[in-house]
Design an enzyme around this catalytic site. Sequence first.
Site, mmCIF file in Angstrom:
data_model
loop_
_atom_site.group_PDB
_atom_site.id
_atom_site.type_symbol
_atom_site.label_atom_id
_atom_site.label_comp_id
_atom_site.label_asym_id
_atom_site.label_seq_id
_atom_site.Cartn_x
_atom_site.Cartn_y
_atom_site.Cartn_z
ATOM 1 N N GLU A 77 41.857 3.065 10.919
ATOM 2 C CA GLU A 77 42.168 1.643 10.760
ATOM 3 C C GLU A 77 41.028 0.824 10.183
ATOM 4 O OE1 GLU A 77 40.552 2.022 15.006
ATOM 5 O OE2 GLU A 77 41.596 3.272 13.558
ATOM 6 N N HIS A 82 38.450 6.835 12.994
ATOM 7 C CA HIS A 82 39.184 5.566 13.035
ATOM 8 C C HIS A 82 39.809 5.293 11.674
ATOM 9 C CE1 HIS A 82 38.183 4.032 17.046
ATOM 10 N NE2 HIS A 82 37.096 4.773 16.903
ATOM 11 N N CYS A 99 40.672 8.494 18.405
ATOM 12 C CA CYS A 99 39.403 8.585 19.130
ATOM 13 C C CYS A 99 39.664 8.814 20.623
ATOM 14 C CB CYS A 99 38.523 7.375 18.839
ATOM 15 S SG CYS A 99 36.787 7.644 19.285
#
Length: 184
Positions: free
Chosen positions: A165, A163, A75
Amino acid sequence: MSEPRIVVIDNHGQFTHLEGRALRDAGVDTEILDNDTPPGDIDADGLVLSGGPSMDRIGRTEEYLDLDVPVLGICLGLQAIAELLGGTVESGDYGGYADVDVTITDDDDPLVGSLAPGTRTWASHADEVKAVPDGFHVTADSDVCGVEAMSDPDRDLYGVQWHPEVSHTERGQEVFENFVEICR
C-alpha cells in the site's frame, strides 16, 4: 458482475488507511473496521488483515479466518495467519523499514505471480515467518527473508511480508488488484 466488498481489519498499523485507499482505487467498496469487531457483524467478500505493532494486538483475527472469504495478510497480518494456523514466527535479522528486492518463486500464484520474476518492496523484518503452516507454500523470498509471501489457494488465504500500500513499493497496487480478482 458487481464489485466485491473488501473489509480492512485494522491491527493498529500506521499504513492501514492506505490499504483502504488502495482498495478504493481498485474500484471496490471497502471499509476499515477495528480488529475487535464481531465476525458476525462483518459483511464482506474478502478481508485484508493490516499490519500492526504486535501479535498481542491482533484482536479477533483467529475468528476472521473462519469467515470463509479470501484473506490477505499484510506484514503483521501475514504473521498472524502463519502463527494462528500452526506456522512459526520469530524475530528477523533486520528491524526497521527498508527497500527489499523480492523474488517471486511461484509465477502461477494468483496474488503475487504477476509480479514475477521480482519486484522492489518496502518492508519491515523485525518479525517474520520462519515456517509456513500446513497447506501453504512460499510464493516469494529475498536475501533478507525466506518467506516474503505465502499462499494457500485452496483456502484462499494469502500473505505478504511487505507493504504493497505504500508508494515505496513498486507494483503494490497490482497486489491489491490481484486480490480483488481472487475475491470475485
